[in-house]
Design a protein around this motif. Sequence first.
Motif, mmCIF file in Angstrom:
data_model
loop_
_atom_site.group_PDB
_atom_site.id
_atom_site.type_symbol
_atom_site.label_atom_id
_atom_site.label_comp_id
_atom_site.label_asym_id
_atom_site.label_seq_id
_atom_site.Cartn_x
_atom_site.Cartn_y
_atom_site.Cartn_z
ATOM 1 N N LYS A 103 0.836 -1.209 0.000
ATOM 2 C CA LYS A 103 0.000 0.000 0.000
ATOM 3 C C LYS A 103 0.868 1.254 0.000
ATOM 4 O O LYS A 103 0.618 2.199 -0.752
ATOM 5 C CB LYS A 103 -0.918 -0.018 1.219
ATOM 6 C CG LYS A 103 -1.893 1.117 1.270
ATOM 7 C CD LYS A 103 -2.801 1.002 2.490
ATOM 8 C CE LYS A 103 -3.733 2.188 2.560
ATOM 9 N NZ LYS A 103 -4.578 2.157 3.750
ATOM 10 N N GLN A 106 2.648 1.780 -3.392
ATOM 11 C CA GLN A 106 1.706 2.284 -4.396
ATOM 12 C C GLN A 106 1.410 3.766 -4.176
ATOM 13 O O GLN A 106 1.273 4.524 -5.135
ATOM 14 C CB GLN A 106 0.416 1.473 -4.355
ATOM 15 C CG GLN A 106 0.595 0.070 -4.872
ATOM 16 C CD GLN A 106 -0.616 -0.820 -4.636
ATOM 17 O OE1 GLN A 106 -1.473 -0.528 -3.807
ATOM 18 N NE2 GLN A 106 -0.683 -1.920 -5.372
ATOM 19 N N SER A 107 1.374 4.194 -2.921
ATOM 20 C CA SER A 107 1.038 5.595 -2.634
ATOM 21 C C SER A 107 2.158 6.560 -3.003
ATOM 22 O O SER A 107 1.898 7.734 -3.243
ATOM 23 C CB SER A 107 0.674 5.769 -1.154
ATOM 24 O OG SER A 107 1.826 5.739 -0.338
ATOM 25 N N ALA A 109 4.499 5.858 -5.531
ATOM 26 C CA ALA A 109 4.976 5.608 -6.897
ATOM 27 C C ALA A 109 4.926 6.893 -7.715
ATOM 28 O O ALA A 109 3.932 7.611 -7.719
ATOM 29 C CB ALA A 109 4.131 4.529 -7.553
ATOM 30 N N ASP A 114 9.605 8.109 -4.066
ATOM 31 C CA ASP A 114 9.583 6.754 -4.615
ATOM 32 C C ASP A 114 10.855 6.025 -4.209
ATOM 33 O O ASP A 114 11.962 6.507 -4.455
ATOM 34 C CB ASP A 114 9.474 6.827 -6.137
ATOM 35 C CG ASP A 114 8.928 5.556 -6.751
ATOM 36 O OD1 ASP A 114 8.879 4.527 -6.063
ATOM 37 O OD2 ASP A 114 8.553 5.606 -7.935
#
Length: 125
Positions: A103, A106-107, A109, A114
């Motif tokens: 999670k 993904q938040s 990216a 990153d």
Amino acid sequence: MENFKITIIHHNDLDGIGAAAIVYHAAMDSYNGNVDAKFVSYCYNDASNNRANEALLEAAVTSRAVYIVDISISEANIDKLSNIYKVPSARLNWCDHHASSVKWLQSIAGTDKDLKYNGIVNPRR
């Protein structure tokens, strides 16, 4: 021949210790036993956060590879491992099975936060 220096930062529970042992033995096999490993256990709620951060900072300079195993890196935990960004991405290897890690990845990216790494983050494994 100079030993291949690695740092293994692992969660301080049974699956973390087991994961660290697997990484160590795989490295020993890959480099014909020429491995100098530093193990750093990590707990989410105590002073080991400081040891892990110091180890990451040292590893950024001295280790040829850094392995982070069984540690959920999430928005809540990334500040505890702030020196993770100082390890060059070619040397940073992360293996984890926590859904919170997926999670969090993904938040962030495509953002400036990153995290660049080699490895597997999969809650199904």
